[in-house]
Design a protein around this motif. Structure first.
Motif, PDB file in Angstrom:
ATOM      1  N   GLY A   6      40.166  -9.136   8.773  1.00 51.82           N
ATOM      2  CA  GLY A   6      39.699  -8.912   7.413  1.00 51.82           C
ATOM      3  C   GLY A   6      38.200  -8.812   7.281  1.00 51.82           C
ATOM      4  N   GLY A   7      37.513  -8.597   8.406  1.00 46.79           N
ATOM      5  CA  GLY A   7      36.057  -8.549   8.388  1.00 46.79           C
ATOM      6  C   GLY A   7      35.513  -7.174   8.690  1.00 46.79           C
ATOM      7  N   THR A   8      34.407  -7.140   9.407  1.00 48.47           N
ATOM      8  CA  THR A   8      33.689  -5.890   9.637  1.00 48.47           C
ATOM      9  C   THR A   8      34.405  -4.942  10.601  1.00 48.47           C
ATOM     10  N   ALA A   9      35.446  -5.426  11.299  1.00 51.30           N
ATOM     11  CA  ALA A   9      36.188  -4.560  12.225  1.00 51.30           C
ATOM     12  C   ALA A   9      37.635  -4.375  11.770  1.00 51.30           C
ATOM     13  N   LYS A  10      37.898  -4.500  10.485  1.00 53.98           N
ATOM     14  CA  LYS A  10      39.286  -4.488  10.002  1.00 53.98           C
ATOM     15  C   LYS A  10      39.976  -3.138  10.181  1.00 53.98           C
TER      16      LYS A  10
END
Length: 670
Positions: free
Chosen positions: A548-552
């Motif tokens: 759920g972050g910058t690499a989702k």
């Protein structure tokens, strides 16, 4: 003469000037398809101590590499396709935070993939699209941005583990009596946690440390790196909230990690054997004087190095002219300069010197005599003469010194200027200048703290010999290498054990001769560099970056042969490297773009890990606005190819070195 080459070729060769050709000839481009092979050959030459590829090619030797040749070829082909504008668009690389601006053909991509195995990490793929011999993965210092937050997080957790070991056996009553400085917040938190915790296990304490909160506020100025610095987040909304350490990593919030690095720096300052941090709080501490003297010596050497570079190789007249041009000439300043660099010369020569730079100056005999007597080296010390001349005192001293020792090296200059370096900072040693003293002491304490941080990073594979002593190191100021980031991810994948990276696992010399020898890699247990609790927590946090972050965008992409999702985690980073020049008031005078990069260091399941990097060098980087989102999308594009080759379920086999005893002598290669 022997007729081996035709006469016209002979005549053409003899007509060439070797000196001129040496200036024109450029090394031939290395085919991109051979990048993996070349990396293995360079590695092999280093192992064998062979200085030239020519000599390597003449060994009766067969080397077995861990590189997966078909996969290497397919990955290289896919990466090259992404440089075509139409294919880049079809692959989803055109858009916001990706290649919305700039030509896809100007981007260099690199990809590495490792397989964790008993005894070592096999290098399966080492590919890039740079059509020169240079190796992007191992031979370059890149600004890989927020990937540095991974190293910062591991260091933070190592400190928590260290404090757990130090205090876990002490009862709560004893811990309450400890006097921990408010300027040492990590240690203060650790003691408070152990006082109140029901579960004192290391794992519980590490998990709790991940829930500590930091502000994302970008409005604060930080005293770091020898001055005042401010930092920005990628998203404006991040500046209005507080984040746990886990959330800060997930969303890659810059100010969270800047503040974590500040806490780390302060922790190490309070661990210094010199008790330097206490010198800030106790004005009577003898360490204050020690630190101030060290600052004077260090700062003086920095200035001396600059001035030596400025004046070395110049004649006495050129040095004199350069010195005068470094200030605004007035009769008083020129008299001070002259008396400093020519203390034995008489008034007439001083007058001629002043007239040479101020032709209109009114210099009667009385004025000359007054100037000559008033600004002698006997009347004013070096610091005062520098102030009067509006020059750094050490610059005045160096020009005078070089007149007497024109061949002096910088080492000799530093040796002979030790007393002067202390003398020009006499103002700093006065007790009523506590504010100025504290500022200088903090600079030295920060430098020493970052030396300790560097030691920890180096143990985990950091490739360079120093760190920038600034909180900006937490967000990429000290740069990194893709291969070194992969090594750190390998330690995390191996539960804290550092294993060697293996490209060559078997060497067979002189096959089928009486001299045949087989060398095989000795399966190593590796070196434990982290307690196993730390990698497990870091790995879970990196999974959050994907979920759920910058690499989702990569979440749910990888599945095994049965269609089950494969655990994926990683850390993104964007590097925007610029050289900026500021005015004295802080205004931006000029800006030069140096490079732009995006990076993603990742793991796939419990067995594979690697890096993806996108890179543009030079002035052309100003045309690009991509972030690490580009590299995450590249991995998504490569996923079908990777899943076709990788076994994402079973464990990797160990290195095998069994051979028939009749055909070879089996030995082990460390």
């Amino acid at each position: 003469t022997a007729g081996v080459i035709p006469a016209d070729l002979r005549d053409s060769a003899l007509a060439q000037s070797l000196k001129q050709q040496a200036q024109r000839v450029h090394p031939p481009a290395t085919p991109i398809e051979r990048k993996g092979t070349n990396a293995v050959r360079v590695n092999l030459a280093g192992m064998l101590g062979v200085p030239r590829m020519y000599a390597l090619d003449r060994l009766d030797l067969t080397a077995s590499s861990t590189l997966d040749a078909p996969l290497q070829h397919e990955i290289t082909t896919e990466l090259r396709k992404l440089q075509d504008p139409a294919r880049a668009k079809a692959a989803g690389l055109i858009g916001d935070k990706m290649l919305e601006h700039g030509d896809p053909r100007g981007v260099t991509y690199s990809f590495t993939l490792y397989e964790r195995a008993p005894g070592g990490n096999r290098v399966l793929v080492q590919a890039d699209t740079f059509d020169q011999p240079f190796d992007i993965n191992e031979g370059v210092k890149l600004d890989l941005g927020s990937t540095a937050k991974l190293r910062t997080l591991v260091t933070y957790l190592e400190i928590v583990a260290e404090l757990h070991k130090r205090y876990v056996d002490q009862p709560a009553a004893a811990l309450r009596k400890l006097n921990i400085s408010p300027q040492n917040p990590i240690e203060r938190w650790a003691v408070d946690y152990l006082v109140h915790a029901q579960d004192r296990s290391l794992n519980a304490m590490l998990e709790a440390s991940m829930e500590r909160k930091y502000s994302g506020n970008a409005g604060e100025w930080f005293t770091t790196g020898g001055g005042m610095q401010s930092f920005e987040n990628f998203e404006k909304w991040e500046g209005t909230q507080f984040f746990t350490v886990r959330e800060g990593l997930k969303h890659s919030v810059n100010l969270v990690f800047v503040r974590i690095m500040r806490d780390i720096s302060r922790y190490f300052q309070h661990q210094l054997p010199s008790a330097g941090a206490e010198a800030l709080e106790d004005t009577d501490s003898p360490q204050r004087q020690v630190y101030l003297q060290r600052f004077a010596d260090r700062e003086g050497k920095l200035f001396m190095g600059r001035f030596y570079k400025k004046y070395r190789g110049k004649t006495a007249e050129e040095q004199e002219d350069t010195l005068v041009q470094s200030t605004h000439a007035t009769p008083v300043r020129l008299a001070t300069i002259f008396r400093s660099i020519n203390p034995q010369a008489g008034p007439d020569k001083m007058a001629a010197f002043i007239r040479a730079y101020l032709p209109g100056a009114k210099l009667d005999e009385a004025t000359v005599t007054k100037l000559y007597n008033n600004y002698s080296i006997q009347r004013f010390d070096l610091a005062d003469r520098g102030y009067i001349a509006r020059l750094h005192p050490l610059e005045l001293w160096l020009v005078a010194y070089l007149r007497e020792h024109p061949q002096a090296t910088l080492a000799q200059v530093n040796q002979d200027s030790a007393a002067e370096r202390q003398a020009v900072y006499k103002w700093l040693l006065q007790s009523h200048r506590k504010g100025a003293q504290d500022k200088r002491i903090k600079q030295l304490l920060e430098i020493e703290a970052f030396q300790s941080i560097h030691t920890m990073w180096k143990r985990l594979g950091y490739p360079f010999e120093s760190l920038v002593p600034s909180y900006g190191t937490a967000i990429g100021a000290s740069a990194d290498r893709p291969a070194s980031l992969a090594e750190l991810m390998g330690i995390i994948e191996s539960d804290g054990v550092r294993l060697p990276s293996v490209r060559i696992d078997r060497l067979r010399f002189a096959a089928n001769t009486p001299y045949e020898v087989l060398l095989c890699r000795d399966p190593s247990a590796g070196e434990r560099v982290l307690p196993p609790e730390i990698p497990r927590i870091v790995k879970a946090a990196l999974a959050g970056v994907v979920q759920g972050g910058t690499a989702k965008r990569i979440d749910g992409t990888f599945v095994d042969a049965d269609g089950k999702p494969v655990a994926v985690g990683g850390k993104t980073g964007t590097g925007d490297n610029r050289f900026k020049t500021f005015s004295r008031g802080g205004g931006l005078i000029s800006e030069r773009v140096v490079s732009r990069s995006g990076a993603f260091v990742f793991y796939l399941g419990d067995r594979y890990f690697g890096t993806v990097v996108a890179y543009v060098a030079g002035a052309d980087a100003a045309k690009y606005k991509f972030t690490s989102a580009l590299t995450v999308q590249v991995l998504k594009v490569l996923a079908p190819t990777l899943m076709g080759y990788l076994d994402l379920a079973d464990a990797a086999p160990a290195f095998n070195c069994k051979v028939p005893q009749a055909t070879a002598q089996e030995q082990k290669l460390d």
